[in-house]
Design an enzyme around this catalytic site. Structure first.
Site, short mmCIF file in Angstrom:
data_model
loop_
_atom_site.label_atom_id
_atom_site.label_comp_id
_atom_site.label_asym_id
_atom_site.label_seq_id
_atom_site.Cartn_x
_atom_site.Cartn_y
_atom_site.Cartn_z
N HIS A 58 -23.60 43.14 -11.77
CA HIS A 58 -22.79 42.58 -10.69
C HIS A 58 -21.97 41.42 -11.27
O HIS A 58 -22.35 40.82 -12.28
CB HIS A 58 -23.68 42.04 -9.56
CG HIS A 58 -24.42 43.12 -8.83
ND1 HIS A 58 -25.14 42.89 -7.68
CD2 HIS A 58 -24.55 44.44 -9.09
CE1 HIS A 58 -25.68 44.02 -7.25
NE2 HIS A 58 -25.35 44.98 -8.10
N GLU A 60 -21.54 38.32 -10.57
CA GLU A 60 -22.20 37.03 -10.76
C GLU A 60 -23.15 37.08 -11.96
O GLU A 60 -23.24 36.13 -12.74
CB GLU A 60 -22.99 36.64 -9.50
CG GLU A 60 -22.13 36.52 -8.25
CD GLU A 60 -21.96 37.85 -7.49
OE1 GLU A 60 -22.10 38.95 -8.09
OE2 GLU A 60 -21.67 37.77 -6.28
N CYS A 88 -25.18 38.99 -3.54
CA CYS A 88 -26.25 39.77 -2.92
C CYS A 88 -27.58 39.12 -3.31
O CYS A 88 -27.63 38.18 -4.10
CB CYS A 88 -26.20 41.23 -3.41
SG CYS A 88 -26.71 41.45 -5.12
N CYS A 91 -28.34 38.87 -7.08
CA CYS A 91 -27.59 37.82 -7.78
C CYS A 91 -28.13 36.43 -7.42
O CYS A 91 -28.20 35.56 -8.28
CB CYS A 91 -26.10 37.94 -7.47
SG CYS A 91 -25.38 39.42 -8.23
ZN ZN Z 1 -25.06 41.03 -6.72
#
Ligand code: ZN
Length: 155
Positions: A58, A60, A88, A91
């Protein structure tokens, strides 16, 4: 200590611009950037799940990896994680595990959902999965841990 608000604001504006260019080249609108208290800014991270087949890539987390890999980059502990879309739960967990001091987002998860990116259900799914986790003991399960301690001592 978090960076100056003007530094955070300008880094977020650049992250959003970067996200726009990334979308133009076929990517997703999510960008992560770390900003240290002294104003150092990491290289931007974008979602790389499709390209790398890494389900944890992801934006991040990619930004955190890049900061950890860059000796001149901002130290991750205590840094501010800027995310163009609210992180999310994965993360948030990775950021917390690495000592990120605070998270700022430009677009909330609720707003991202209204724009077709609804990742809010993973926050609800995690406790359900955790609640069903059970131990599966096998003989010698502690051998790698004991060997590590023998080689390196306790940490
Ligand atoms: Zn994430």
């Amino acid at each position: 200590m978090s960076a100056d608000p003007a530094v955070l604001h300008s880094a977020m504006a650049r992250a959003v611009e970067f996200g726009l260019r990334h979308v133009e080249s076929g990517g997703l609108p999510f960008v992560g950037v770390l900003v240290a208290g002294d104003g150092r800014v990491s290289a931007p991270g974008v979602n790389r799940v499709r390209e790398t087949a890494d389900p944890t890539a992801h934006a991040e987390i990619v930004a955190i990896r890049r900061a950890l890999d860059d000796p001149g980059g901002p130290p991750v502990p205590g840094a501010t994680l800027l995310a163009t879309g609210e992180p999310c739960v994965l993360c948030y967990d990775v950021a917390a595990e690495h000592g990120v001091g605070e998270v700022r987002y430009a677009v909330s998860a609720e707003t991202a959902a209204a724009w077709g990116f609804d990742y809010r259900s993973c926050a609800a799914a995690r406790p359900a999965l955790e609640a069903t986790a059970r131990a599966l003991p096998v003989d010698g399960a502690l051998r790698p841990f004991a060997r590590y301690r023998a080689l390196h001592g306790t940490r």
